[in-house]
Design a protein around this motif. Structure first.
Motif, PDB file in Angstrom:
ATOM      1  N   LEU A 169      20.385 -21.285  57.043  1.00  0.00           N
ATOM      2  CA  LEU A 169      21.199 -20.576  58.025  1.00  0.00           C
ATOM      3  C   LEU A 169      22.720 -21.342  58.250  1.00  0.00           C
ATOM      4  O   LEU A 169      23.499 -20.698  58.602  1.00  0.00           O
ATOM      5  N   ALA A 170      22.606 -22.626  57.757  1.00  0.00           N
ATOM      6  CA  ALA A 170      24.000 -23.348  57.778  1.00  0.00           C
ATOM      7  C   ALA A 170      24.877 -22.890  56.594  1.00  0.00           C
ATOM      8  O   ALA A 170      25.928 -22.830  57.017  1.00  0.00           O
ATOM      9  N   PHE A 171      24.179 -22.508  55.739  1.00  0.00           N
ATOM     10  CA  PHE A 171      25.006 -22.328  54.513  1.00  0.00           C
ATOM     11  C   PHE A 171      25.037 -20.893  54.203  1.00  0.00           C
ATOM     12  O   PHE A 171      26.193 -20.187  53.557  1.00  0.00           O
ATOM     13  N   HIS A 172      23.930 -19.819  54.752  1.00  0.00           N
ATOM     14  CA  HIS A 172      24.300 -18.494  54.482  1.00  0.00           C
ATOM     15  C   HIS A 172      25.414 -17.687  55.276  1.00  0.00           C
ATOM     16  O   HIS A 172      25.992 -17.057  54.505  1.00  0.00           O
ATOM     17  N   PRO A 173      25.734 -17.910  56.432  1.00  0.00           N
ATOM     18  CA  PRO A 173      27.026 -17.140  56.911  1.00  0.00           C
ATOM     19  C   PRO A 173      28.061 -17.637  55.935  1.00  0.00           C
ATOM     20  O   PRO A 173      28.994 -16.497  55.798  1.00  0.00           O
ATOM     21  N   PRO A 174      28.729 -18.882  55.697  1.00  0.00           N
ATOM     22  CA  PRO A 174      29.866 -18.755  55.024  1.00  0.00           C
ATOM     23  C   PRO A 174      29.960 -18.213  53.881  1.00  0.00           C
ATOM     24  O   PRO A 174      30.958 -17.770  53.514  1.00  0.00           O
ATOM     25  N   PHE A 175      28.700 -18.265  52.812  1.00  0.00           N
ATOM     26  CA  PHE A 175      28.840 -17.339  51.626  1.00  0.00           C
ATOM     27  C   PHE A 175      29.005 -15.895  51.829  1.00  0.00           C
ATOM     28  O   PHE A 175      29.483 -15.226  51.180  1.00  0.00           O
ATOM     29  N   LEU A 176      28.253 -15.349  53.138  1.00  0.00           N
ATOM     30  CA  LEU A 176      28.418 -14.065  53.406  1.00  0.00           C
ATOM     31  C   LEU A 176      29.743 -13.592  53.667  1.00  0.00           C
ATOM     32  O   LEU A 176      30.022 -12.612  53.276  1.00  0.00           O
ATOM     33  N   TYR A 177      30.341 -14.407  54.441  1.00  0.00           N
ATOM     34  CA  TYR A 177      31.747 -14.063  55.085  1.00  0.00           C
ATOM     35  C   TYR A 177      32.615 -14.085  53.882  1.00  0.00           C
ATOM     36  O   TYR A 177      33.482 -13.220  53.820  1.00  0.00           O
ATOM     37  N   LEU A 178      32.548 -15.110  52.794  1.00  0.00           N
ATOM     38  CA  LEU A 178      33.330 -14.963  51.557  1.00  0.00           C
ATOM     39  C   LEU A 178      33.020 -13.724  50.879  1.00  0.00           C
ATOM     40  O   LEU A 178      34.090 -13.253  50.392  1.00  0.00           O
ATOM     41  N   GLY A 179      32.122 -13.088  50.699  1.00  0.00           N
ATOM     42  CA  GLY A 179      31.788 -11.930  50.370  1.00  0.00           C
ATOM     43  C   GLY A 179      32.358 -10.633  51.078  1.00  0.00           C
ATOM     44  O   GLY A 179      33.069  -9.799  50.529  1.00  0.00           O
ATOM     45  N   TYR A 180      32.050 -10.885  52.266  1.00  0.00           N
ATOM     46  CA  TYR A 180      32.582  -9.785  53.181  1.00  0.00           C
ATOM     47  C   TYR A 180      33.957  -9.703  53.196  1.00  0.00           C
ATOM     48  O   TYR A 180      34.534  -8.558  52.832  1.00  0.00           O
ATOM     49  N   VAL A 181      34.640 -10.797  53.650  1.00  0.00           N
ATOM     50  CA  VAL A 181      36.118 -10.943  53.823  1.00  0.00           C
ATOM     51  C   VAL A 181      36.750 -10.754  52.226  1.00  0.00           C
ATOM     52  O   VAL A 181      37.817 -10.084  52.194  1.00  0.00           O
ATOM     53  N   GLY A 182      36.039 -11.305  51.467  1.00  0.00           N
ATOM     54  CA  GLY A 182      36.534 -11.079  49.817  1.00  0.00           C
ATOM     55  C   GLY A 182      36.810  -9.757  49.416  1.00  0.00           C
ATOM     56  O   GLY A 182      37.654  -9.364  48.686  1.00  0.00           O
ATOM     57  N   LEU A 183      35.935  -8.693  49.791  1.00  0.00           N
ATOM     58  CA  LEU A 183      36.135  -7.403  49.685  1.00  0.00           C
ATOM     59  C   LEU A 183      37.540  -6.809  50.392  1.00  0.00           C
ATOM     60  O   LEU A 183      38.258  -5.807  49.711  1.00  0.00           O
ATOM     61  N   SER A 184      38.176  -7.755  51.253  1.00  0.00           N
ATOM     62  CA  SER A 184      39.560  -7.215  51.783  1.00  0.00           C
ATOM     63  C   SER A 184      40.474  -7.388  50.884  1.00  0.00           C
ATOM     64  O   SER A 184      41.551  -6.706  50.977  1.00  0.00           O
ATOM     65  N   MET A 185      40.429  -8.304  49.743  1.00  0.00           N
ATOM     66  CA  MET A 185      41.446  -8.235  48.824  1.00  0.00           C
ATOM     67  C   MET A 185      41.513  -7.011  47.970  1.00  0.00           C
ATOM     68  O   MET A 185      42.362  -6.522  47.438  1.00  0.00           O
ATOM     69  N   ALA A 186      40.295  -6.570  47.375  1.00  0.00           N
ATOM     70  CA  ALA A 186      40.182  -5.175  46.755  1.00  0.00           C
ATOM     71  C   ALA A 186      40.890  -4.134  47.657  1.00  0.00           C
ATOM     72  O   ALA A 186      41.263  -3.507  47.095  1.00  0.00           O
ATOM     73  N   PHE A 187      40.511  -4.057  48.997  1.00  0.00           N
ATOM     74  CA  PHE A 187      41.043  -3.153  49.853  1.00  0.00           C
ATOM     75  C   PHE A 187      42.585  -3.264  49.868  1.00  0.00           C
ATOM     76  O   PHE A 187      43.258  -2.375  49.756  1.00  0.00           O
ATOM     77  N   SER A 188      43.230  -4.642  49.921  1.00  0.00           N
ATOM     78  CA  SER A 188      44.564  -4.660  50.098  1.00  0.00           C
ATOM     79  C   SER A 188      45.171  -4.250  48.582  1.00  0.00           C
ATOM     80  O   SER A 188      46.453  -3.670  48.511  1.00  0.00           O
ATOM     81  N   PHE A 189      44.823  -4.421  47.438  1.00  0.00           N
ATOM     82  CA  PHE A 189      45.038  -3.916  46.289  1.00  0.00           C
ATOM     83  C   PHE A 189      45.199  -2.547  46.147  1.00  0.00           C
ATOM     84  O   PHE A 189      46.046  -1.879  45.598  1.00  0.00           O
ATOM     85  N   ALA A 190      44.105  -2.021  46.776  1.00  0.00           N
ATOM     86  CA  ALA A 190      44.021  -0.474  46.695  1.00  0.00           C
ATOM     87  C   ALA A 190      45.008   0.285  47.558  1.00  0.00           C
ATOM     88  O   ALA A 190      45.793   1.121  47.093  1.00  0.00           O
ATOM     89  N   VAL A 191      45.204  -0.235  48.600  1.00  0.00           N
ATOM     90  CA  VAL A 191      46.230   0.311  49.746  1.00  0.00           C
ATOM     91  C   VAL A 191      47.679   0.044  49.075  1.00  0.00           C
ATOM     92  O   VAL A 191      48.741   0.825  49.135  1.00  0.00           O
ATOM     93  N   ALA A 192      47.886  -1.333  48.694  1.00  0.00           N
ATOM     94  CA  ALA A 192      49.285  -1.615  47.808  1.00  0.00           C
ATOM     95  C   ALA A 192      49.465  -0.723  46.712  1.00  0.00           C
ATOM     96  O   ALA A 192      50.740  -0.298  46.619  1.00  0.00           O
TER      97      ALA A 192
END
Length: 654
Positions: A169-192
């Motif tokens: 659980l020390a390493f699980h949230p950072p990796f999960l957030y990198l995935g969750y939030v990483g999808l924001s870049m695909a969203f930003s490319f789509a909206v742009a």
């Protein structure tokens, strides 16, 4: 002093994000280079100040600064250092600060490595990314400020949730957030791209590495969470279809669909509208996951907060970004006309089928997750949707996906023949069927789940490598295989990893043994092929807990196998007990033992599981992540892969 500087840095990052959101967007609209150029230094400055704020909060946890309200509620001076550090994000406020740190990180990376992007598109991408940061900076500063002080600091803190005091659980949230939030870049490319009114093959190349990186991190994060649930919660399972488990799984399914859909945009300039829609929905489901975890809408052992006020704020963010992007998508639909034409039998069609299966399976999970809430609100009925529903409704889509995957990956672009491609895989199919039939013949009194899983696993794994083998040609095969692009090898490893995971899940579910009994000291009992003996139960003092630890000797046919030490821990600070399973890990099976409460006759409740292929589940996940990482290193899929290349002399441009 450091805490105040961190708070000031967070406010400064918020202001910079507002500037980055507005100025480059206006500059791109009017084609003002100076205004567009603000995006890059602003993105890097935003990341710097957010990183400083995060490190200041981490320092408060490391030094046990209990004058900080968040530290007093989520830390303790007796905690090991690893859990003091992980306590930084092991709570609602700290985890949201990690969220915006990763949002700013992706923006900063795009500003550095996005040199091949057209200036207007780059400015708009960074502006949209900054707008996401603005929303969550506001959420943190106005509802979830991690830097609030206490007027009267306590002598010691209340400690971190014992379930979170674990390396997984020390390493699980950072990796999960990198995935969750990483999808924001695909969203930003789509909206742009929607703002610009242009989606082409180059856009498909630009969006793929960001989506791939997010998918890799999500895969690792989900695997770590599954592994943690397996060994830490003590119930013997690796997946419970918990609402928060589903919240991370749904974006993973849509990200996988987006990856395959972007390939069609890049290669054939088709499926543009569908790919844009997937990019919006993938990030939208990440926001839905954030809402589920923090709103109190659904209960879960993984939930961070249950404050309805905070949940409503996140709901507004979800509605603004997802609803706004979908509205823009509807207005710009005419700008996304497909150019490529393909036949009914082609690789494009196979990728469409892949997308449909992944998307439908995602919405099945979504329906099952939220239906109890809908039923209670609309019909005043309390319902529980558990594993039986998800297993029955979700599994057929994965079986169908596994069947078409090897053939679909080998079909040619534009048009092909199913019979010809399937004939090339005839030996793979025969091997898969033979092993499935063998498994059916060898098992007694079992369901067909195990043999079907073995068939699918062999079909997908061997089929993936058969594609590489056949592409090597008749002569110089190994040399040609090694010279294939890394993305092709990555695709093979990822598809094989999925096959391994499907087989492992099916095998474990079908072939595991379970035994629950009251065991008495020094009286052996048999579970499957193993003999277990509870030799002793003793009290043990841990660094910040007290433990009831058992000694369980395991033998097989009179030969010593392992001495297992299952525990029941009690954490005095948080006054919360936990169960620590003892597991003997082997390649083909795990022996899993849990100690329960002492009974009136002096015996102890002992649960024993023999779990075949358990480690193969996470091995398959890591193989998928490794395949994605190998693909990410392919020069064609790097962040700047969309840069227009200068044709060499005598060689026509692509």
């Amino acid at each position: 002093m450091i805490t105040e500087l961190g708070h000031f840095a967070l406010i400064l990052a918020f202001v910079i994000a507002i500037v980055q959101m507005v100025v480059p967007l206006v500059g791109a609209h009017f084609r003002w280079p100076g205004w567009m150029s603000v995006a890059e230094p602003a993105a890097q400055a935003q990341f710097f100040f957010t990183g400083f704020a995060f490190m200041a909060l981490m320092w408060a946890f490391i030094t046990s600064d209990f004058s900080l309200r968040l530290v007093a509620l989520n830390s303790h001076s007796a905690k090991p250092m690893l859990y003091k550090i992980s306590g930084t994000w092991g709570n609602h406020e700290g985890s949201m600060l990690l969220w915006v740190l990763i949002v700013s990180l992706f923006g900063a990376v795009a500003s550095v490595f996005g040199g091949g992007l057209p200036p207007t598109l780059k400015a708009r991408v960074l502006a949209v990314q900054a707008s996401i940061g603005v929303a969550f900076f506001a959420f943190i500063l106005f509802t979830s400020n991690p830097f609030l002080r206490l007027a009267v600091p306590p002598f010691d803190g209340q400690g971190l949730n014992p379930l979170l005091q674990d390396p997984g659980l020390a390493f699980h949230p950072p990796f999960l957030y990198l995935g969750y939030v990483g999808l924001s870049m695909a969203f930003s490319f789509a909206v742009a791209a929607l703002i610009e009114g242009r989606v082409d093959a180059a856009w498909g190349r630009w969006v793929r590495p960001w989506t791939l990186a997010a998918w890799i991190f999500l895969t690792i994060g989900i695997a770590l969470g599954s592994w943690w649930a397996y060994y830490e919660l003590g119930w013997g399972g690796f997946w419970f279809w918990d609402p928060v488990e589903n919240a991370s799984f749904m974006p993973w399914l849509l990200a996988a669909a987006l990856l395959h859909s972007a390939i069609v945009v890049e290669k054939r300039e088709s499926l543009k509208s569908w790919t844009i829609l997937l990019a919006i929905l993938a990030f939208g489901f990440s926001l839905i996951g954030t809402f589920i975890v923090r709103s109190g809408l659904l209960t879960s052992v993984h939930a961070f907060a249950s404050d309805p006020e905070r949940g409503v704020f996140i709901l507004y963010i979800l509605a603004f970004f997802t609803g706004g992007a979908l509205l823009l998508f509807a207005l710009r639909a005419q700008a996304m006309q497909a150019k490529g034409v393909f036949g009914l039998v082609s690789r494009e069609t196979a990728l469409v089928a892949n997308n449909v299966l992944l998307a439908v399976s995602c919405f099945v999970v979504f329906f099952g997750t939220l239906w109890p809430v809908v039923a209670e609100m609309a019909f005043d009925r309390k319902l529980s949707v558990g594993p039986p529903f998800f297993n029955a409704a979700f599994s057929p889509f994965m079986v169908l996906l596994g069947i078409i995957l090897p053939v679909g990956a080998m079909l040619p672009w534009k048009r092909g023949l199913v019979g010809r491609t399937a004939w090339r895989l005839r030996f793979v199919f025969a091997l898969a069927v033979a092993l499935g039939v063998l498994a059916w013949a060898m098992q007694t009194g079992r369901s067909g789940l195990g043999p079907i899983g073995l068939f699918l696993g062999v079909w997908m794994v061997v089929g993936a490598f058969a594609d590489l083998w056949l592409r090597g040609g008749a002569t110089g095969r190994f040399r040609r295989m090694l010279r294939l692009p890394r993305a092709d090898w990555g695709k093979t490893l990822a598809h094989a990893g999925l096959g391994v995971t499907i087989f492992a899940i099916a095998g474990l579910t079908a072939w595991q043994d379970e035994d629950i009994r009251v065991a008495e000291l020094n009286k052996p009992f048999v579970v499957g092929a193993y003999t277990l003996e509870l030799q002793n139960v003793r009290r043990v003092q841990g660094p910040n807990y007290r433990s009831t630890m058992a000694d369980v000797e395991v033998t097989r046919a009179g030969r010593f196998v392992a001495l297992l030490n299952p525990e029941k821990r009690d954490y005095p600070v948080s006054r919360m007990p936990t169960t620590e399973a003892a597991i003997d890990y082997r390649i083909l099976r795990d022996l899993y033992v849990v100690i329960g409460d002492q009974q009136a006759n002096g015996g102890w409740t002992v649960r024993t599981y023999i779990k075949p292929l358990a480690n193969w589940i996470w091995g398959g996940c890591l193989l998928m992540a490794l395949g994605g990482l190998l693909s990410l290193t392919d020069r064609r899929f790097r962040v700047a892969a969309g840069a227009r290349r200068t044709p060499r002399e005598g060689v026509p441009a692509e």
